[in-house]
Motif scaffolding. Sequence first.
Motif, mmCIF file in Angstrom:
data_model
loop_
_atom_site.group_PDB
_atom_site.id
_atom_site.type_symbol
_atom_site.label_atom_id
_atom_site.label_comp_id
_atom_site.label_asym_id
_atom_site.label_seq_id
_atom_site.Cartn_x
_atom_site.Cartn_y
_atom_site.Cartn_z
ATOM 1 N N LEU A 145 -4.788 12.742 -1.402
ATOM 2 C CA LEU A 145 -4.069 11.482 -0.265
ATOM 3 C C LEU A 145 -2.772 11.355 -0.866
ATOM 4 O O LEU A 145 -2.194 11.255 -1.970
ATOM 5 N N THR A 146 -1.777 11.280 0.229
ATOM 6 C CA THR A 146 -0.211 11.030 -0.105
ATOM 7 C C THR A 146 -0.063 9.180 -0.460
ATOM 8 O O THR A 146 -0.808 8.731 -0.157
ATOM 9 N N LYS A 147 1.150 9.001 -1.126
ATOM 10 C CA LYS A 147 1.450 7.668 -1.444
ATOM 11 C C LYS A 147 1.461 6.807 -0.043
ATOM 12 O O LYS A 147 1.168 5.722 -0.184
ATOM 13 N N GLU A 148 2.103 7.781 0.942
ATOM 14 C CA GLU A 148 2.047 6.999 2.243
ATOM 15 C C GLU A 148 0.616 6.552 2.944
ATOM 16 O O GLU A 148 0.449 5.398 3.178
ATOM 17 N N GLU A 149 -0.276 7.405 2.722
ATOM 18 C CA GLU A 149 -1.601 7.366 3.124
ATOM 19 C C GLU A 149 -2.407 6.249 2.299
ATOM 20 O O GLU A 149 -2.848 5.424 2.903
ATOM 21 N N LYS A 150 -2.212 6.189 0.874
ATOM 22 C CA LYS A 150 -2.806 5.145 0.040
ATOM 23 C C LYS A 150 -2.077 3.881 0.361
ATOM 24 O O LYS A 150 -2.761 2.644 0.578
ATOM 25 N N ASP A 151 -0.718 3.751 0.785
ATOM 26 C CA ASP A 151 -0.171 2.566 1.057
ATOM 27 C C ASP A 151 -0.741 1.958 2.375
ATOM 28 O O ASP A 151 -0.803 0.776 2.690
ATOM 29 N N GLU A 152 -0.964 3.035 3.309
ATOM 30 C CA GLU A 152 -1.431 2.402 4.615
ATOM 31 C C GLU A 152 -2.742 1.872 4.590
ATOM 32 O O GLU A 152 -3.389 0.958 4.981
ATOM 33 N N LEU A 153 -3.640 2.603 3.714
ATOM 34 C CA LEU A 153 -5.168 2.241 3.501
ATOM 35 C C LEU A 153 -4.895 0.809 2.834
ATOM 36 O O LEU A 153 -5.583 -0.266 3.216
ATOM 37 N N SER A 154 -4.170 0.552 1.848
ATOM 38 C CA SER A 154 -4.030 -0.763 1.232
ATOM 39 C C SER A 154 -3.561 -1.731 2.263
ATOM 40 O O SER A 154 -4.185 -2.914 2.345
ATOM 41 N N ASN A 155 -2.761 -1.531 3.015
ATOM 42 C CA ASN A 155 -2.360 -2.597 4.310
ATOM 43 C C ASN A 155 -3.500 -2.687 5.219
ATOM 44 O O ASN A 155 -3.461 -3.738 5.468
ATOM 45 N N ILE A 156 -4.022 -1.957 5.365
ATOM 46 C CA ILE A 156 -5.349 -2.165 6.313
ATOM 47 C C ILE A 156 -6.462 -2.990 5.866
ATOM 48 O O ILE A 156 -6.860 -3.698 6.424
ATOM 49 N N PHE A 157 -6.950 -2.263 4.557
ATOM 50 C CA PHE A 157 -7.846 -3.199 3.938
ATOM 51 C C PHE A 157 -7.408 -4.632 3.544
ATOM 52 O O PHE A 157 -8.315 -5.387 3.294
ATOM 53 N N ASN A 158 -6.076 -4.728 3.314
ATOM 54 C CA ASN A 158 -5.631 -6.012 3.033
ATOM 55 C C ASN A 158 -5.750 -6.791 4.385
ATOM 56 O O ASN A 158 -6.065 -7.914 4.296
ATOM 57 N N GLY A 159 -5.218 -6.175 5.486
ATOM 58 C CA GLY A 159 -5.642 -6.842 6.838
ATOM 59 C C GLY A 159 -6.934 -7.229 6.905
ATOM 60 O O GLY A 159 -7.235 -8.291 7.606
ATOM 61 N N LEU A 160 -8.016 -6.230 6.680
ATOM 62 C CA LEU A 160 -9.570 -6.698 6.752
ATOM 63 C C LEU A 160 -9.758 -7.989 5.823
ATOM 64 O O LEU A 160 -10.721 -8.904 6.475
ATOM 65 N N ALA A 161 -9.413 -7.710 4.678
ATOM 66 C CA ALA A 161 -9.393 -8.900 4.006
ATOM 67 C C ALA A 161 -9.187 -10.263 4.495
ATOM 68 O O ALA A 161 -9.747 -11.328 4.366
ATOM 69 N N TRP A 162 -7.757 -10.217 4.924
ATOM 70 C CA TRP A 162 -7.067 -11.292 5.451
ATOM 71 C C TRP A 162 -7.773 -12.036 6.864
ATOM 72 O O TRP A 162 -8.029 -13.306 6.726
ATOM 73 N N HIS A 163 -8.416 -11.006 7.628
ATOM 74 C CA HIS A 163 -9.252 -11.412 8.517
ATOM 75 C C HIS A 163 -10.358 -11.965 8.403
ATOM 76 O O HIS A 163 -10.938 -12.999 8.880
ATOM 77 N N LEU A 164 -11.236 -11.708 7.384
ATOM 78 C CA LEU A 164 -12.711 -12.027 6.752
ATOM 79 C C LEU A 164 -12.326 -13.442 6.232
ATOM 80 O O LEU A 164 -13.292 -14.381 6.211
ATOM 81 N N ASN A 165 -11.071 -13.750 5.736
ATOM 82 C CA ASN A 165 -10.585 -14.978 5.047
ATOM 83 C C ASN A 165 -10.469 -16.013 6.200
ATOM 84 O O ASN A 165 -10.014 -17.157 5.922
ATOM 85 N N GLN A 166 -10.138 -15.658 7.334
ATOM 86 C CA GLN A 166 -9.957 -16.788 8.253
ATOM 87 C C GLN A 166 -11.068 -17.645 8.726
ATOM 88 O O GLN A 166 -12.049 -17.151 8.672
#
Length: 151
Positions: A130-151
């Motif tokens: 994985l590239t840094k960009e892919e890891k950053d995108e995964l981080s953003n997506i799973f952070n978004g999933l966590a955010w939505h689960l927290n709503q």
Amino acid sequence: MRLRTIIGLAVIIIGLFWVQIQERIPDIVPDNTPSVVITIDEPSQEIKEKVSSIADLVTDEKDRLNLCIFNKVFAERVGSYDADAQQINDVYTEAAKIFFGETLKGKYEGYGSGVTDLMSDVVGDENHKLTKEEKDELSNIFNGLAWHLNQ
């Protein structure tokens, strides 16, 4: 003998005045609402749209909280992993098995495949480092999933 007399008198007095004593004892009602406050930055609208259908599958509040925490921690750590796509998938899967055990197995149909699709959208189907960009995108997506689960 004297101790028995004192205890006996105390029991009689308590018995006579029990109602008044109970009125002076405050009622303690436990608060069953979760006291955990999780702060997660709100994701972009694009990420919200990607993750909302997956997060909405989880209906139990306790499961939502636990999955929120799990995905938030994954999002925070994925950027530091020196791994390929398969290893990232394995880390997520094995960590979930350890964290949740069998408690979520088969409980939310489509959640597992939804998470797999989220990963595949970023890293593709071919195994590669994985590239840094892919890891950053995964981080953003799973952070978004966590955010939505927290709503």
